[in-house]
Design a protein around this motif. Structure first.
Motif, mmCIF file in Angstrom:
data_model
loop_
_atom_site.group_PDB
_atom_site.id
_atom_site.type_symbol
_atom_site.label_atom_id
_atom_site.label_comp_id
_atom_site.label_asym_id
_atom_site.label_seq_id
_atom_site.Cartn_x
_atom_site.Cartn_y
_atom_site.Cartn_z
ATOM 1 N N LEU A 73 0.943 -1.096 -0.024
ATOM 2 C CA LEU A 73 -0.034 -0.092 -0.080
ATOM 3 C C LEU A 73 0.975 1.137 -0.163
ATOM 4 N N LEU A 74 1.848 1.419 0.665
ATOM 5 C CA LEU A 74 2.902 2.358 0.946
ATOM 6 C C LEU A 74 3.583 2.830 -0.620
ATOM 7 N N THR A 75 3.684 1.965 -1.409
ATOM 8 C CA THR A 75 4.100 1.927 -2.696
ATOM 9 C C THR A 75 3.127 1.907 -3.687
ATOM 10 N N SER A 76 2.048 2.386 -3.635
ATOM 11 C CA SER A 76 0.804 2.154 -4.315
ATOM 12 C C SER A 76 0.696 3.436 -5.347
ATOM 13 N N PRO A 77 0.123 3.554 -6.200
ATOM 14 C CA PRO A 77 -0.176 4.487 -7.201
ATOM 15 C C PRO A 77 -0.859 6.075 -6.328
ATOM 16 N N GLU A 78 -1.475 5.326 -5.436
ATOM 17 C CA GLU A 78 -2.650 6.363 -4.442
ATOM 18 C C GLU A 78 -1.766 7.180 -3.617
ATOM 19 N N VAL A 79 -0.789 6.327 -2.968
ATOM 20 C CA VAL A 79 0.184 7.185 -2.126
ATOM 21 C C VAL A 79 1.188 8.201 -2.846
ATOM 22 N N LYS A 80 1.482 7.669 -3.990
ATOM 23 C CA LYS A 80 2.416 8.499 -4.694
ATOM 24 C C LYS A 80 1.689 9.813 -5.084
ATOM 25 N N LYS A 81 0.337 9.518 -5.327
ATOM 26 C CA LYS A 81 -0.105 11.013 -5.835
ATOM 27 C C LYS A 81 -0.603 11.690 -4.585
ATOM 28 N N PHE A 82 -0.667 11.122 -3.333
ATOM 29 C CA PHE A 82 -1.126 11.679 -2.081
ATOM 30 C C PHE A 82 0.308 12.736 -1.767
ATOM 31 N N ILE A 83 1.222 11.769 -1.804
ATOM 32 C CA ILE A 83 2.846 12.550 -1.622
ATOM 33 C C ILE A 83 2.921 13.756 -2.495
ATOM 34 N N GLU A 84 2.576 13.570 -3.968
ATOM 35 C CA GLU A 84 2.802 14.636 -4.669
ATOM 36 C C GLU A 84 1.993 15.855 -4.568
ATOM 37 N N ASP A 85 0.535 15.553 -4.287
ATOM 38 C CA ASP A 85 -0.429 16.401 -4.079
ATOM 39 C C ASP A 85 -0.345 17.300 -2.759
ATOM 40 N N THR A 86 0.102 16.635 -1.799
ATOM 41 C CA THR A 86 0.181 17.257 -0.285
ATOM 42 C C THR A 86 1.216 17.837 -0.084
ATOM 43 N N TYR A 87 2.370 17.479 -0.611
ATOM 44 C CA TYR A 87 3.630 18.221 -0.213
ATOM 45 C C TYR A 87 4.529 18.821 -1.443
ATOM 46 N N ALA A 88 3.996 18.997 -2.442
ATOM 47 C CA ALA A 88 4.481 19.691 -3.802
ATOM 48 C C ALA A 88 5.933 19.954 -3.676
#
Length: 278
Positions: free
Chosen positions: A256-271
């Motif tokens: 789960l930590l290396t899923s596309p959903e987490v990648k998008k969360f990181i990109e959207d949240t932390y810019a």
């Protein structure tokens, strides 16, 4: 953070000093260890961004994956490992490989990485100057005082021409390993968590990415200089006590930590202040 347990640095430090490897006490009935893989997986994490990422997984992904996940926040860099070693938690998420190698060697612990999730670039910050060129002769720079992060901070300064390190200075470099210091910088060694709070008292501070974000600093915008993400060995990973790597709950969380959903969360949240490493 929702569904997390806040623990103060003072309590943790006292526990670590007093109890050593039993810093968090032993809670074998918590369901966190490999002996009870049917209970919740308790993961120790730094509040930002680690616990935030885990909470996203807990709220948005874990149920569908059949994972019962509990997030426990810690504000120091010692107790998550000692708690993982003694079984108080089943895993942790806060550190990089050089730090873990040093910690295991010094403390006799047996923590191993499972999967690398993200990088938090280390940065040099100042509330007094806008550029490294503005730093005056004799300026005071705060740096983390743990072995790996201090060396990492000095490497950052060296990479940006502020100092030159002696040949062979590696992951245990200290100010004693500085060969050239043209600005005659002086160094104030502090616990990593204290470096953001030192900004009003020093000319500049090297701050770990998670603590910078907690202090409302934006590494991608506010840092005078920032660590490069290219070939960077300091990616943060999910870690467990040796022997627990194949715990089904750990494997589910790693996926789960290396899923596309987490990648998008990181990109959207932390810019760009936190960079996915997968």
């Amino acid at each position: 953070m929702r569904n997390t347990a806040k623990i103060t640095t003072a309590v943790l430090a006292a526990g670590a000093l007093t109890l050593g490897l039993g810093a968090c006490g032993s809670d074998k009935d918590s369901g966190s260890g490999s002996a009870d893989t049917g209970g919740p997986l308790i993961v120790a994490a730094s509040p930002v961004p680690h616990a935030e990422i885990l909470t996203f997984v807990k709220d948005e992904l874990a149920k569908d994956a059949g994972l019962d996940l509990e997030v426990k926040e810690f504000t120091d860099y010692v107790t998550p490992n000692t708690a993982t070693e003694d079984g108080s938690v089943g895993a942790n998420y806060f550190q990089n490989q050089p730090y873990l190698d040093d910690f295991n060697k010094k403390n006799g612990t047996h923590i191993v990485p499972v999967v690398t999730v993200h990088l938090e670039p280390l940065g040099l910050y100042s509330s007094k100057f806008k550029s490294v060129d503005d730093l005056k002769s004799g300026a005071t720079v705060a740096v983390p005082n743990d072995t790996v992060n201090e060396a990492r901070a000095l490497k950052l300064l060296a990479a940006n021409g502020l100092i030159t390190l002696k040949d062979g200075a590696g992951n245990s470099a200290t100010p004693a390993d500085i060969a050239k210091n043209p600005k005659n910088l002086t160094f104030k060694e502090l616990e990593a968590a204290q470096t953001p709070r030192s900004l009003d008292d020093v000319d500049a501070a090297v701050i770990n990415g998670n603590y910078a974000i907690e202090a409302d600093l934006k590494p991608s915008k506010d840092a005078l200089v920032l660590e490069s993400a290219t070939d960077n060995p300091y990616g943060n990973f999910l870690a467990v006590k040796e022997g627990d790597e194949d715990d089904p709950r750990v494997r589910k969380l790693a996926k789960l930590l290396t899923s596309p959903e987490v990648k998008k969360f990181i990109e959207d949240t932390y810019a760009g202040s936190v960079i996915a490493s997968f």
